[in-house]
Design an enzyme around this catalytic site. Structure first.
Site, PDB file in Angstrom:
ATOM      1  N   ILE A 271      34.238  42.153  41.489  1.00 27.91           N
ATOM      2  CA  ILE A 271      35.560  41.868  40.935  1.00 27.91           C
ATOM      3  C   ILE A 271      36.397  41.111  41.974  1.00 27.91           C
ATOM      4  O   ILE A 271      36.543  41.554  43.109  1.00 27.91           O
ATOM      5  CB  ILE A 271      36.266  43.175  40.511  1.00 27.91           C
ATOM      6  N   LYS A 272      36.926  39.975  41.516  1.00 29.61           N
ATOM      7  CA  LYS A 272      37.737  39.152  42.416  1.00 29.61           C
ATOM      8  C   LYS A 272      39.206  39.554  42.280  1.00 29.61           C
ATOM      9  O   LYS A 272      39.777  39.492  41.188  1.00 29.61           O
ATOM     10  CB  LYS A 272      37.587  37.681  42.009  1.00 29.61           C
ATOM     11  N   ILE A 273      39.776  39.937  43.405  1.00 31.40           N
ATOM     12  CA  ILE A 273      41.185  40.347  43.440  1.00 31.40           C
ATOM     13  C   ILE A 273      41.939  39.440  44.424  1.00 31.40           C
ATOM     14  O   ILE A 273      41.547  39.348  45.589  1.00 31.40           O
ATOM     15  CB  ILE A 273      41.299  41.823  43.926  1.00 31.40           C
TER      16      ILE A 273
END
Ligand code: G3P
Length: 276
Positions: A92-94
């Site tokens: 997951i890209k945050i």
């Protein structure tokens, strides 16, 4: 240094995968928009699932769209729940700091989301990194990857100095001299310098978070990312292909092809016939 493809285009992903050197894929909302338009995607969920299947065994980063802690945390959980079961390869890209406006009080929402997702066992790729300090805090919060945007850092340094430039051209690692001073962004002289400083800080403290060099736009920048110790480079397909290019390689090929004597060709013909 591992090579990732920076694309959400299934055909590009399949092509890069067929080269046998691909170790991951990164996407973001802009890349998804581009692929959806180029491939006239009807059902985006099905399309993303197809990408994940094709990439079985290598990580694929999917980005949240929220701009506060709660939204990013919930979207991260949703993306992981919906898509990770397909091939168990979702990261997951945050964004490190989701603020859209200066002073909106949301600076720490990125690291809070990283910490909370990490606690659930969800691997995070922390994106939009432009300072070594951002990278350090993301790593402390538990990010598995940090993504410094080298090309955009070079853009920022040139834009701040009012220079006109082509985004794809090479920018010197040591920075650009203008008059007496070397252009810089608070002591960062180039996108590659940014990567180098992050690598050094992580080495100093044995931080296991991997440095994923992003926003790379030409082959020389990829080489420099490797030289300064980036763990991963995520690269568009045209740049991956241009890594293989050299005029003298083509010239050499022409010479070898021209010089091949019939007796030598015969060896290969015989084995080709056998295979038939
Ligand atoms: O991975 C980040 C990348 O997609 C951004 O690249 O060239 O738009 O700065 P660029």
């Amino acid at each position: 240094m591992k090579i990732f493809l920076d694309s959400a285009d299934l055909e590009e992903i399949k092509k890069a995968k067929s080269y046998g050197i691909l170790e991951g894929v990164t996407t973001n909302p802009s890349l998804i928009k581009k692929a959806a338009k180029a491939r006239s995607v009807k059902d985006l969920e099905v399309y993303i699932k197809e990408i994940l299947k094709v990439c079985k065994g290598i990580p694929v980063s999917l980005e949240v769209i929220g701009s506060n802690y709660e939204d990013m945390f919930n979207e991260g959980k949703l993306l992981f729940k919906k898509f990770n079961p397909v091939a168990k390869n979702v990261y997951i890209k945050i964004p490190i700091n989701p603020s859209l406006k200066k002073g909106d009080g949301k600076k720490s929402d990125g690291i809070k989301a990283i910490k909370a997702l990490t606690k659930l066992g969800i691997p995070v790729n922390c994106t939009l990194i432009f300072t070594p300090e951002q990278a350090l805090l993301a790593a402390i919060a538990g990010a598995k990857f940090v993504s410094p945007f080298a090309g955009r850092e070079d853009d920022f340094i040139r834009e701040s100095a009012g220079l006109k430039f082509d985004k794809k051209t090479h920018f010197p690692v040591e920075g650009l001299r203008k008059g007496k001073r070397i252009l810089n962004d608070n002591g960062i002289y180039s996108g590659i310098d940014l990567i180098e400083e992050i690598v050094e800080i992580f080495e100093n403290k044995d931080i296991s978070c991997e440095v994923l060099a992003a926003s790379l736009r030409n082959p020389r920048q990829v080489r420099e990312a490797a030289l300064v110790g980036a763990d991963i480079a995520t690269i568009p397909l045209d740049v991956i292909e241009s890594l293989l290019d050299h005029e003298k390689t083509r010239e050499g090929m022409k010479g070898f092809t021209k010089d091949t004597i019939p007796e030598y060709s015969k060896i290969f013909k015989k084995s080709k016939n056998k295979r038939k």
